[in-house]
Design an enzyme around this catalytic site. Structure first.
Site, PDB file in Angstrom:
ATOM      1  N   CYS A 130       0.653  45.020  44.974  1.00  0.00           N
ATOM      2  CA  CYS A 130       0.504  46.161  45.162  1.00  0.00           C
ATOM      3  C   CYS A 130      -0.427  46.958  46.435  1.00  0.00           C
ATOM      4  CB  CYS A 130      -0.043  47.124  44.196  1.00  0.00           C
ATOM      5  SG  CYS A 130      -1.527  46.246  43.635  1.00  0.00           S
ATOM      6  N   HIS A 243      -4.835  53.182  45.546  1.00  0.00           N
ATOM      7  CA  HIS A 243      -5.542  51.960  46.309  1.00  0.00           C
ATOM      8  C   HIS A 243      -5.352  52.629  47.549  1.00  0.00           C
ATOM      9  CE1 HIS A 243      -5.552  49.704  43.476  1.00  0.00           C
ATOM     10  NE2 HIS A 243      -4.485  48.426  43.719  1.00  0.00           N
TER      11      HIS A 243
HETATM   12  C1  2RA Z   1      -5.469  45.012  40.957  1.00  0.00           C
HETATM   13  N1  2RA Z   1      -3.667  44.473  42.933  1.00  0.00           N
HETATM   14  O1  2RA Z   1      -5.255  45.748  42.023  1.00  0.00           O
HETATM   15  C2  2RA Z   1      -4.051  43.871  41.809  1.00  0.00           C
HETATM   16  C3  2RA Z   1      -2.638  43.253  40.974  1.00  0.00           C
HETATM   17  N2  2RA Z   1      -2.224  44.813  40.957  1.00  0.00           N
HETATM   18  O2  2RA Z   1      -5.823  44.663  40.244  1.00  0.00           O
END
Ligand code: 2RA
Length: 340
Positions: A130, A243
Site C-alpha cells: 500500500c 496513509h
Molecule cells: C501496513 N503496508 O501498512 C503494510 C501492509 N498493508 O501494515
C-alpha cells in the site's frame, strides 16, 4: 458478456473493499463468488445492493473462472493461488508473496500498464504494498519529465494497514484512556499506539531497515525504474484509515515547483490540493473512501541542486490495495481477456 470473478478473503478489510469497488466501478461481472476460510463460511458480505454468502475456499474449484482477486496472507496465497492459476483463472494477488518474482508482473496501472502482458508466465499478477502504490503514482510523471535519481520517504501509516485487530487495538487503547475501568493492560501489546507513533512496521532486517521499508525500495525499483535510489522510514500512527507520506525527490534535471504542480495536476490517479494557507493541504481523514491519491505541500528543496518536497495521502485500503487490484483487473480485461 462479462467476467466470472472470485474475491478470495472476502471477509477481511481489503476483500470487502474489493467487492465495494467492483460494484462502484461497475466492473463487467457475469458471476461473482466471495471466498473465505471454512470457519467464515456463510458470512454475509455486500456486493453493491446484493448480499453474498461466503463459500469455502478450501473446496472451491476455480475452473471456468476468469479472475481471482486474492486478499489473504502469504500462507493462504501460497496454498491456493497456484491452484487457481493452474485452472486457468488469472490471480491478482495483494500479498507480498509474488511481488519480487521476476516472472510475475508487479503493477500500478497508472505507472506500468504494459507489464500486464507479462501475466501469462505464471497466470499471476502482483499488487504492490500500500505504501508503495500511492508513492509511485506521484513519482512516475515527475520521473518521466526530469528523471528521478533519489527518493527519501517517511511514511505515517494508519493501523488498518495491519488488519482488523490493529483497528480494534487503537480503538480500545484510546477508549481505555478516557473510560475508567476500560484501561488496556500494557502487557498485551509491545508499544502503545494510541497518542503515540511507532517507527516499526513488519520485521527488522539485518540492514537495520524494516521489511516495510525494504518493500518500498524494492517495489519502486521494479515498478518505476531500477536506477532510482530509495531510502524509507515507515512509521505507524494512530489513524484508522489513510496513509500519509513525506516524499523528498532529487532529479537529474531541474524541475521547478510550479511545473511539478502542473504535471501532477494533469497526471492520472492524482488530485493536487496545494495552497499555502490554513487547510490548503490534504490530511488522511479527508482521503478515506476516495479513489484518488492526493498531493499537497509541493515545494523546492533548496538544499540540493534539483530537489522537490511533497506530501502524499491516500486511502490505503483503496489505492493501496483493493482499488489497485480492481484497476489491474480492468486493465487485464481491456488489454488481454477482452470480454465485457
Ligand atoms: C501496513 N503496508 O501498512 C503494510 C501492509 N498493508 O501494515
Amino acid at each position: 458478456m462479462g467476467y466470472k470473478i472470485a474475491v478470495v478473503g472476502a471477509t477481511g478489510n481489503v476483500g470487502r473493499e474489493m467487492l465495494n469497488i467492483l460494484a462502484e466501478r461497475q466492473f463487467p461481472v457475469d458471476e461473482i463468488v466471495a471466498l473465505a476460510s471454512r470457519k467464515s463460511q456463510g458470512t454475509e458480505v455486500s456486493f453493491g445492493d446484493t448480499t453474498l454468502k461466503t463459500k469455502d475456499l478450501d473446496t472451491f474449484d476455480f475452473t471456468g473462472w476468469d479472475i481471482a482477486l486474492f486478499a489473504v496472507g502469504s500462507t493462504a496465497t501460497k496454498e491456493y493461488a497456484p491452484k487457481a492459476a493452474a485452472s486457468g483463472c488469472v490471480v491478482i494477488d495483494n500479498s507480498s508473496l509474488y511481488r519480487y518474482d521476476p516472472d510475475i508482473p508487479l503493477i500500478v496501472p497508472e505507472v506500468n500498464p504494459q507489464a500486464v502482458h507479462d501475466y501469462s508466465k505464471k497466470n499471476i499478477i502482483a499488487n504492490p504494498n500500500c505504501s508503495t502504490a500511492q508513492m509511485v503514482v506521484a513519482l512516475k510523471p515527475l520521473h518521466d519529465r526530469a528523471k528521478i535519481k533519489r527518493v527519501v520517504v517517511s511514511t505515517y501509516q494508519s493501523v488498518s494497514g495491519s488488519g482488523k485487530d490493529a483497528i480494534d487495538e487503537l480503538w480500545n487503547q484510546t477508549k481505555g484512556m478516557y473510560v475508567p475501568g476500560q484501561e488496556v493492560d500494557p502487557k498485551v501489546y509491545t508499544k502503545q499506539i494510541a497518542f503515540n507513533v511507532i517507527p516499526h512496521i513488519d520485521v527488522f532486517m539485518d540492514s537495520g531497515d524494516t521489511k516495510e521499508e525494504w518493500k518500498m525500495i524494492a517495489e519502486t525499483k521494479k515498478i518505476v525504474d531500477p536506477s532510482i535510489k530509495v531510502t524509507a522510514t515507515c512509521v505507524r500512527v494512530p489513524v484508522f484509515v489513510g496513509h500519509s507520506e513525506s516524499i523528498n525527490i532529487e532529479t537529474e534535471e531541474f524541475l521547478d515547483e510550479d511545473e511539478a504542480r502542473d504535471i501532477l495536476r494533469e497526471s492520472p490517479g492524482l488530485m493536487v490540493i496545494d495552497k499555502r494557507e490554513d487547510g490548503g493541504y490534504v490530511t488522511p481523514i479527508e482521503c478515506v473512501g476516495d479513489f484518488a491519491t492526493f498531493i499537497s505541500r509541493i515545494r523546492q528543496d533548496v538544499t540540493v541542486e534539483n530537489g522537490l518536497n511533497l506530501w502524499c495521502v491516500s486511502d490505503n485500503l483503496r489505492k493501496g490495495a483493493a482499488l489497485n487490484a480492481v484497476q489491474i483487473a480492468e486493465l487485464l480485461g481491456r488489454e488481454v481477456l477482452k470480454k465485457g
